[in-house]
Write a protein that holds these residues in place. Structure first.
Motif, short mmCIF file in Angstrom:
data_model
loop_
_atom_site.label_atom_id
_atom_site.label_comp_id
_atom_site.label_asym_id
_atom_site.label_seq_id
_atom_site.Cartn_x
_atom_site.Cartn_y
_atom_site.Cartn_z
N VAL A 64 0.80 -1.22 0.00
CA VAL A 64 0.00 0.00 0.00
C VAL A 64 0.84 1.27 0.00
O VAL A 64 0.29 2.37 -0.09
CB VAL A 64 -0.98 0.04 1.20
CG1 VAL A 64 -1.82 -1.24 1.24
CG2 VAL A 64 -0.25 0.25 2.52
N LYS A 65 2.14 1.14 0.09
CA LYS A 65 3.01 2.32 0.11
C LYS A 65 2.79 3.17 -1.14
O LYS A 65 2.73 2.65 -2.25
CB LYS A 65 4.48 1.88 0.19
CG LYS A 65 4.94 1.54 1.58
CD LYS A 65 6.42 1.15 1.58
CE LYS A 65 6.87 0.73 2.97
NZ LYS A 65 8.28 0.27 2.97
N GLY A 66 2.70 4.47 -0.91
CA GLY A 66 2.49 5.39 -2.02
C GLY A 66 1.03 5.57 -2.41
O GLY A 66 0.70 6.46 -3.19
N ARG A 67 0.15 4.71 -1.89
CA ARG A 67 -1.28 4.80 -2.22
C ARG A 67 -2.12 5.14 -0.99
O ARG A 67 -3.14 5.83 -1.11
CB ARG A 67 -1.78 3.49 -2.82
CG ARG A 67 -1.06 3.07 -4.08
CD ARG A 67 -1.73 1.85 -4.73
NE ARG A 67 -1.67 0.68 -3.87
CZ ARG A 67 -2.75 0.02 -3.46
NH1 ARG A 67 -3.95 0.42 -3.81
NH2 ARG A 67 -2.62 -1.06 -2.70
N PHE A 68 -1.73 4.64 0.17
CA PHE A 68 -2.49 4.86 1.40
C PHE A 68 -1.73 5.82 2.30
O PHE A 68 -0.50 5.84 2.33
CB PHE A 68 -2.68 3.54 2.15
CG PHE A 68 -3.61 2.56 1.50
CD1 PHE A 68 -4.06 2.72 0.19
CD2 PHE A 68 -4.05 1.44 2.20
CE1 PHE A 68 -4.91 1.80 -0.40
CE2 PHE A 68 -4.90 0.51 1.63
CZ PHE A 68 -5.33 0.70 0.32
N THR A 69 -2.50 6.60 3.07
CA THR A 69 -1.91 7.51 4.05
C THR A 69 -2.68 7.42 5.35
O THR A 69 -3.91 7.57 5.37
CB THR A 69 -1.95 8.96 3.54
OG1 THR A 69 -1.26 9.06 2.28
CG2 THR A 69 -1.28 9.90 4.55
#
Length: 127
Positions: A64-69
Motif C-alpha cells: 500500500v506504500k504510495g497509495r495509502f496515508t
C-alpha cells in the motif's frame, strides 16, 4: 469500556478512493500508536498501516506504500486511512486497533501488540 468504531468503507471501482475513519472512546488514546489491518476472504488478517502516538512516525505494508496515508487527530481520538488508487486486491474488512504499549515511537506491524480492535468496515474494490 473501550470502543473503536470504523466507518467509511464501501464499494468503489478500481482506481478510486475511500477514506476510513476510526473513532475511539472509553479512554484517551493520544499516548498510543494506532494501526489499520485488513482481512480478505479466506486469508489471514494482515497489517496495512500504523502511526505513532504523536503522529510523527508511520509504517506501511509494501503493498500500500504510495497509495495509502494514515493520519490521526488526537483531539478527536480519531485515526484515518486515506486510500487512493484502489485495486481489487485491496478488498477486505478493514480493522483499526490500538497499541497496547504507550509512547511507542516506531509503530509496530505486529497485530499481537495491539490490545483493542474495532468491528471492521467492509471495503470492496471492483475491477
Amino acid at each position: 469500556q473501550v470502543q473503536l468504531v470504523e466507518s467509511g468503507g464501501g464499494l468503489v471501482q478500481a482506481g478510486g478512493s475511500l477514506r476510513l475513519s476510526c473513532a475511539a472512546s472509553g479512554r484517551t488514546f493520544s499516548t498510543y500508536a494506532m494501526g489499520w489491518f485488513r482481512q480478505a476472504p479466506g486469508k489471514e488478517r494482515e497489517f496495512v498501516a500504523a502511526i505513532s502516538w504523536r503522529g510523527g512516525a508511520t509504517s506501511y505494508a509494501d503493498s500500500v506504500k504510495g497509495r495509502f496515508t494514515i493520519s490521526r487527530d488526537n483531539a478527536k481520538n480519531t485515526v484515518f486511512l486515506q486510500m487512493n488508487s484502489l485495486k481489487p486486491e485491496d478488498t477486505g474488512v478493514y480493522y483499526c486497533a490500538v497499541d497496547g504499549t504507550a509512547y511507542r515511537f516506531i509503530p509496530t506491524m505486529d497485530p499481537l501488540e495491539y490490545d483493542y480492535w474495532g468491528q471492521g468496515t467492509q471495503v470492496t474494490v471492483s475491477s
